[in-house]
Motif scaffolding. Structure first.
Motif, PDB file in Angstrom:
ATOM      1  N   VAL A  60     -44.458  80.642  35.656  1.00  0.00           N
ATOM      2  CA  VAL A  60     -43.190  81.568  35.726  1.00  0.00           C
ATOM      3  C   VAL A  60     -42.360  81.201  34.402  1.00  0.00           C
ATOM      4  O   VAL A  60     -42.164  80.130  34.028  1.00  0.00           O
ATOM      5  CB  VAL A  60     -42.056  81.174  37.091  1.00  0.00           C
ATOM      6  CG1 VAL A  60     -41.837  79.911  37.206  1.00  0.00           C
ATOM      7  CG2 VAL A  60     -41.126  82.169  37.079  1.00  0.00           C
ATOM      8  N   TYR A  61     -41.860  82.395  33.879  1.00  0.00           N
ATOM      9  CA  TYR A  61     -41.142  82.496  32.670  1.00  0.00           C
ATOM     10  C   TYR A  61     -39.619  82.575  33.167  1.00  0.00           C
ATOM     11  O   TYR A  61     -39.498  83.894  33.750  1.00  0.00           O
ATOM     12  CB  TYR A  61     -41.270  83.208  31.608  1.00  0.00           C
ATOM     13  CG  TYR A  61     -40.540  82.962  30.339  1.00  0.00           C
ATOM     14  CD1 TYR A  61     -40.808  82.115  29.287  1.00  0.00           C
ATOM     15  CD2 TYR A  61     -39.826  83.906  29.992  1.00  0.00           C
ATOM     16  CE1 TYR A  61     -40.389  81.865  28.151  1.00  0.00           C
ATOM     17  CE2 TYR A  61     -39.151  84.142  28.795  1.00  0.00           C
ATOM     18  CZ  TYR A  61     -39.348  82.834  27.774  1.00  0.00           C
ATOM     19  OH  TYR A  61     -38.674  82.734  26.548  1.00  0.00           O
ATOM     20  N   ILE A  62     -38.600  81.575  32.945  1.00  0.00           N
ATOM     21  CA  ILE A  62     -37.388  82.277  33.572  1.00  0.00           C
ATOM     22  C   ILE A  62     -36.386  82.483  32.417  1.00  0.00           C
ATOM     23  O   ILE A  62     -36.111  81.723  31.639  1.00  0.00           O
ATOM     24  CB  ILE A  62     -36.646  80.939  34.264  1.00  0.00           C
ATOM     25  CG1 ILE A  62     -37.563  80.688  35.521  1.00  0.00           C
ATOM     26  CG2 ILE A  62     -35.254  81.334  34.641  1.00  0.00           C
ATOM     27  CD1 ILE A  62     -36.983  79.523  36.274  1.00  0.00           C
ATOM     28  N   SER A  78     -31.168  85.041  32.039  1.00  0.00           N
ATOM     29  CA  SER A  78     -30.377  85.715  33.084  1.00  0.00           C
ATOM     30  C   SER A  78     -30.458  85.464  34.412  1.00  0.00           C
ATOM     31  O   SER A  78     -30.176  85.669  35.317  1.00  0.00           O
ATOM     32  CB  SER A  78     -30.348  87.380  32.746  1.00  0.00           C
ATOM     33  OG  SER A  78     -32.039  87.516  33.325  1.00  0.00           O
ATOM     34  N   GLY A  79     -31.499  84.478  34.441  1.00  0.00           N
ATOM     35  CA  GLY A  79     -32.151  83.928  35.785  1.00  0.00           C
ATOM     36  C   GLY A  79     -33.299  84.723  36.437  1.00  0.00           C
ATOM     37  O   GLY A  79     -34.014  84.421  37.234  1.00  0.00           O
ATOM     38  N   ILE A 131     -41.168  77.727  32.696  1.00  0.00           N
ATOM     39  CA  ILE A 131     -40.613  77.572  31.237  1.00  0.00           C
ATOM     40  C   ILE A 131     -39.461  78.582  31.082  1.00  0.00           C
ATOM     41  O   ILE A 131     -39.388  79.664  31.597  1.00  0.00           O
ATOM     42  CB  ILE A 131     -41.948  78.266  30.221  1.00  0.00           C
ATOM     43  CG1 ILE A 131     -43.168  77.284  30.261  1.00  0.00           C
ATOM     44  CG2 ILE A 131     -41.278  78.185  28.831  1.00  0.00           C
ATOM     45  CD1 ILE A 131     -44.239  77.898  29.552  1.00  0.00           C
ATOM     46  N   HIS A 132     -38.450  78.030  30.494  1.00  0.00           N
ATOM     47  CA  HIS A 132     -37.191  78.654  30.395  1.00  0.00           C
ATOM     48  C   HIS A 132     -36.772  79.293  29.111  1.00  0.00           C
ATOM     49  O   HIS A 132     -37.307  78.541  28.126  1.00  0.00           O
ATOM     50  CB  HIS A 132     -36.045  77.713  30.730  1.00  0.00           C
ATOM     51  CG  HIS A 132     -35.920  77.342  32.248  1.00  0.00           C
ATOM     52  ND1 HIS A 132     -34.798  77.405  33.091  1.00  0.00           N
ATOM     53  CD2 HIS A 132     -36.685  76.574  32.998  1.00  0.00           C
ATOM     54  CE1 HIS A 132     -35.275  77.126  34.339  1.00  0.00           C
ATOM     55  NE2 HIS A 132     -36.155  76.384  34.130  1.00  0.00           N
ATOM     56  N   GLU A 133     -36.313  80.419  29.086  1.00  0.00           N
ATOM     57  CA  GLU A 133     -35.776  80.802  28.054  1.00  0.00           C
ATOM     58  C   GLU A 133     -34.473  80.320  27.250  1.00  0.00           C
ATOM     59  O   GLU A 133     -33.931  79.965  28.003  1.00  0.00           O
ATOM     60  CB  GLU A 133     -35.752  82.555  28.272  1.00  0.00           C
ATOM     61  CG  GLU A 133     -35.345  83.307  26.958  1.00  0.00           C
ATOM     62  CD  GLU A 133     -34.885  84.780  27.321  1.00  0.00           C
ATOM     63  OE1 GLU A 133     -35.603  85.739  26.580  1.00  0.00           O
ATOM     64  OE2 GLU A 133     -34.218  84.975  28.286  1.00  0.00           O
ATOM     65  N   SER A 158     -34.649  75.221  28.743  1.00  0.00           N
ATOM     66  CA  SER A 158     -34.109  76.127  27.666  1.00  0.00           C
ATOM     67  C   SER A 158     -33.785  75.595  26.344  1.00  0.00           C
ATOM     68  O   SER A 158     -33.622  74.275  26.270  1.00  0.00           O
ATOM     69  CB  SER A 158     -33.024  76.975  28.102  1.00  0.00           C
ATOM     70  OG  SER A 158     -31.907  76.261  28.358  1.00  0.00           O
ATOM     71  N   PHE A 159     -34.145  76.079  25.456  1.00  0.00           N
ATOM     72  CA  PHE A 159     -33.702  75.848  23.818  1.00  0.00           C
ATOM     73  C   PHE A 159     -34.560  75.059  23.356  1.00  0.00           C
ATOM     74  O   PHE A 159     -34.391  74.024  22.537  1.00  0.00           O
ATOM     75  CB  PHE A 159     -32.242  75.609  23.797  1.00  0.00           C
ATOM     76  CG  PHE A 159     -31.383  76.572  24.111  1.00  0.00           C
ATOM     77  CD1 PHE A 159     -30.922  77.567  23.102  1.00  0.00           C
ATOM     78  CD2 PHE A 159     -30.564  76.685  25.302  1.00  0.00           C
ATOM     79  CE1 PHE A 159     -30.094  78.653  23.554  1.00  0.00           C
ATOM     80  CE2 PHE A 159     -29.739  77.875  25.474  1.00  0.00           C
ATOM     81  CZ  PHE A 159     -29.551  78.745  24.705  1.00  0.00           C
TER      82      PHE A 159
END
Length: 338
Positions: free
Chosen positions: A141-143, A146-147, A171-173, A194-195
């Motif tokens: 899953v890619y988050i 915005s969630g 994985i977070h954007e 993220s980041f």
């Protein structure tokens, strides 16, 4: 998956045994390499007495097992295989081609005979290429910021190989990356916050392991490995910076054991990295390591213990504290002094 015994019956395994006997000839000795499900299925369901099997070998047998008898066969540990005299080596492994190539370095390849003349691994198991598919209960899953959750995402420059099941990868954007590979066995958990910015990274987990990487962490040519490890964790804090050629290992990969008790002496252990940690080029972080917040690991260092004191420079092999009362910044010295 088709049952192994049914598959052997379907492909007339009795005929294969007769063919091996004709190739080997009467009175010739055989050692079987591979004491796993394939060989056990064969000896439990077929008559192999025509084959003069004088021993069995497998990498799972210990040196101290030499001469011991298992299921009526003498054990020959793999390291001793090259010193034993026999006429033929019978390969009882599902994926025999790479094993044959490896053994042919010290055994004449004309004397190596596969128990089955095809790669059972290919026949019985569907291979998983580098994929982005939610297969066998794997969740990728890619988050977004915005969630919003995107399942089975196609992310440029990221390759994911789930050859097992029940893995969870989150994985977070935003996530900037180049040539990153993730390989998972069974029941693993990966969270990349993220980041993050990763370049030429390799992440490999086998069974029941966990990797969590905090936000704003950057890596360049880093290997995060859980070799032959189960139930271990690598936790990396926020705002960390890892240089080139860094390697993390939660196990030694192979066992060191007590010859009397057979107790394993080098069990896998977790690795914990605090927040704002800078690890220099070509450093190795071994099992059981703990690095506290605001620390710097000098280039070519080997960390193999818990260092709980913060704001330190740690260097050497094995690494130790060489300077206290420091912190670090991502800016260059010329920019920092402006």
């Amino acid at each position: 998956m088709e049952d192994l015994l049914d598959y052997l019956k379907k492909h007339n395994f009795n005929r294969r045994i007769q063919k091996i006997y004709k190739v080997v000839g009467e009175g010739k000795t055989l050692v079987v390499y591979g004491f796993g499900r394939l060989f056990m299925t064969a000896i439990e369901n077929y008559d192999l007495r025509a084959l003069n099997i004088v021993g069995v070998s497998d990498k799972k047998f210990l040196i101290e097992d030499y001469g011991r008898v298992i299921n009526g066969f003498k054990i020959i540990p793999f390291p001793l295989l090259k010193d034993i005299k026999f006429d033929y080596l019978l390969l009882a492994v599902k994926d025999y081609i790479p094993v044959m190539k490896s053994l042919s370095h010290f055994i004449d390849s004309s004397k190596i005979i596969p128990l089955v003349p095809y790669n059972l691994k290919d026949k019985l198991h569907k291979k998983f290429p580098f994929i982005y598919k939610n297969k066998a209960n794997n969740t990728i899953v890619y988050i977004k910021l915005s969630g919003q959750k995107i399942y089975n995402p196609k992310i440029k420059n990221l390759k994911i190989n789930c050859y097992g099941n029940n893995n969870y990868i989150e994985i977070h954007e935003p996530y900037r990356l180049r040539d990153v590979k993730i390989s998972c066995g069974y029941n693993n958990k990966i969270i990349i916050n993220s980041f993050n910015r990763h370049t030429v990274a390799s992440i490999c987990l086998e069974t029941n392991n966990e990797l969590i990487i905090g936000s704003h962490t950057t890596m360049a040519n880093v290997n995060l490995w859980f070799p032959n490890a189960s139930g271990t964790k690598i936790h990396i804090g926020e705002d960390c910076m890892f240089s080139y050629g860094i390697e993390f290992r939660t196990s030694d990969g192979h066992v060191i054991y007590d010859v009397n008790t057979k107790e394993c002496l080098n069990l896998p252990e977790d690795i914990n990295i605090g927040n704002h940690v800078w690890i220099g080029r070509n450093s190795t972080i071994l099992k059981g390591s703990f690095i506290a917040n605001n620390s710097v690991i000098g280039a070519n260092s080997l960390v193999n213990k818990k260092i709980t004191e913060e704001n330190c420079i740690i260097a050497g092999s094995p690494a130790q504290i060489v300077k206290r009362g420091i912190n670090w910044d991502r800016r260059s010295a010329s920019d920092f002094n402006k």
